[in-house]
Enzyme design. Structure first.
Site, mmCIF file in Angstrom:
data_model
loop_
_atom_site.group_PDB
_atom_site.id
_atom_site.type_symbol
_atom_site.label_atom_id
_atom_site.label_comp_id
_atom_site.label_asym_id
_atom_site.label_seq_id
_atom_site.Cartn_x
_atom_site.Cartn_y
_atom_site.Cartn_z
ATOM 1 C CG ASP A 1 -1.997 1.041 1.164
ATOM 2 O OD1 ASP A 1 -3.154 0.655 0.952
ATOM 3 O OD2 ASP A 1 -1.677 2.243 1.318
ATOM 4 C CB ILE A 2 1.179 4.193 -2.253
ATOM 5 C CG1 ILE A 2 1.603 3.373 -3.480
ATOM 6 C CG2 ILE A 2 1.938 5.524 -2.239
ATOM 7 C CD1 ILE A 2 1.307 4.042 -4.810
ATOM 8 C CD GLU B 1 -4.416 3.792 -1.251
ATOM 9 O OE1 GLU B 1 -4.603 4.130 -0.085
ATOM 10 O OE2 GLU B 1 -5.304 3.865 -2.133
#
Length: 456
Positions: free
Chosen positions: A322-323, A365
């Site tokens: 996950d960004i 994301e």
């Protein structure tokens, strides 16, 4: 010379008979008076049903036939201006639709066959022919010629249809030698018919598939099925003259005749359809922004790996990526830069992962990586390498340079996992532990990973 009371005229002329009462117009080509008299005498019982016109040379016969309509020619082979089989071939070439009955004094079966092969419908041996036999030969010759003409016209129509067909059509004999090749086949394979007819069918099949293709044809030829349609057959692969292979659909039929089997195939190039199908399949299984697997496709691949794990016991690990602070990236730099970050993540992961690994964008994301044949320690090494590579990635933008980081959670598939959903749930819990512990880090799932997560 014996002439009819009403000489035959062209159809539509003043003396034209109706289809019901029209007399059989016989042209006798005989230079010998005695022989001519015998023929006329033999046909006298049929005078109400026929007319006989006599000429004495081939030139006169040709001239008469150009001016009149005849139904049959009784042709002597020894004329002042022509002799032997040449007489038959010349008259047949001049009026190919007119039946010919040859009068000959030579009683030989081989010679008789040559007469028929040259273009005549029948032959009579002089001195061995009475009236009924001659009349029967005349009627049979007319009927046979009519059938030959109907067959010829039917073949011409068929050739016209084959020539205009959009699909390639070819025929091959029992030895798989090509005997017909239509214009669409010329366009498809790159051969002209004159170059390919008479050559083996295997020229149109890739070399590595020829043995299997010939075995399939042999099985079809020996079986009870007479035809196989495109919809019921698997695709085959064709080979063009320049060496290009292409996918094709083929309908095939077989016909038994005196010389053995005759195969007819209708071939359709499905390259464009396959391309469209592939593109549609790609669109249905690929995330349009990153080019990675979408959620649906990732689930399919994961289920295959879990089934393999349950059968063979090989390790499988899952990463959830996950960004970090992705919402802030979109707010500060704009959604275009956010999209660049997603694309860059996909690119870095593809470069670092093996061909056997699978990565998918599950939404927003959030990404997942499936690592077949990978235990926990190796999975942690992969995750750390991905985290480091992504942390070292800079994305230029109008407001400066974006430094992107990711948090990663790891879970290992167990033999009791029936689907990927349970494994992803565990990896997701480890991911949020990584975020709660400061982000830009890797966490492995354990039973204590269920602690509350912080916002990403």
């Amino acid at each position: 010379m014996t002439k009819p009371e009403n000489p035959p005229s062209h159809p539509g002329g003043a003396n034209a008979h109706t289809a019901v009462d029209r007399l059989t117009a016989i042209l006798l080509v005989e230079d010998d008076d005695a022989d001519a008299t015998l023929v006329v005498r033999a046909l006298r019982p049929y005078a109400r049903r026929s007319t006989v016109t006599r000429v004495t040379s081939l030139r006169e016969a040709q001239a008469w036939l150009h001016r009149n309509v005849g139904d049959v020619v009784l042709l002597d082979l020894s004329l002042p201006d022509s002799f032997g089989l040449e007489t038959v071939s010349r008259l047949h070439a001049d009026v190919p639709s007119l039946p010919l009955v040859v009068l000959t004094g030579f009683d030989d079966e081989d010679f008789a066959l040559q007469i028929l092969e040259t273009g005549a419908q029948d032959y009579l041996v002089k001195g061995q022919t009475d009236g009924p036999l001659m009349w029967r030969a005349i009627q049979h010759a007319i009927a046979r010629k009519r059938l030959e003409e109907e067959l010829r016209l039917s073949e011409e129509r068929l050739q016209g249809i084959i020539g205009m067909a959009q699909d390639a059509i070819l025929t091959a004999d029992e030895a798989l030698t090509i005997t017909l090749f239509n214009q669409a086949a010329e366009r498809l394979f790159g051969y002209e018919a004159i170059d390919i007819v008479g050559r083996p069918l295997s020229l149109l099949i890739p070399e590595h598939l020829r043995a299997a293709h010939e075995a399939s044809i042999a099985e079809f030829g020996a079986g009870p099925v007479q035809s196989r349609l495109m919809a019921t057959r698997r695709e085959v692969v064709g080979l063009t003259r320049d060496g290009r292979e292409f996918p094709a659909e083929v309908s095939i039929a077989k016909l038994h005749h005196a010389r053995g089997l005759l195969y007819t195939a209708v071939i359709r190039d499905v390259s464009e359809r396959k391309r469209v199908e592939t593109e549609l399949r790609r669109m249905a299984t690929t995330d349009p922004l990153t080019g990675l697997c979408n959620r649906r496709r990732f689930w399919e691949l994961a289920d295959v790996e879990i089934a393999r794990l349950r059968r063979y016991g090989h390790p499988v690990s899952v990463l959830m990526l996950d960004i970090d602070r992705f919402k802030s990236i979109n707010d500060q730099y704009g959604h275009a830069v956010g999209d660049q970050a997603l694309v860059r993540l996909a690119s870095v992961c593809r470069a670092e992962l093996r061909d056997t690994d699978h990565i998918g964008r599950l939404g927003g994301e959030e990404f997942a990586v499936l690592l077949p044949e990978t235990g926990l320690a190796a999975a942690r090494d992969v995750a750390e390498r991905l985290r480091e590579q992504l942390a070292a990635t800079d994305i230029p933008c109008l407001n400066g340079v974006l430094h992107m980081t990711v948090s990663i959670g790891i879970a290992v598939c167990g033999e009791d996992d029936m689907s990927i959903e349970r494994v992803l749930s565990r990896a997701d819990r480890a991911l949020y532990v990584a975020k709660s512990h400061g982000r830009n880090r890797v966490e492995i799932f354990d039973e204590t990973s269920a602690s509350p997560s912080l916002a990403g």
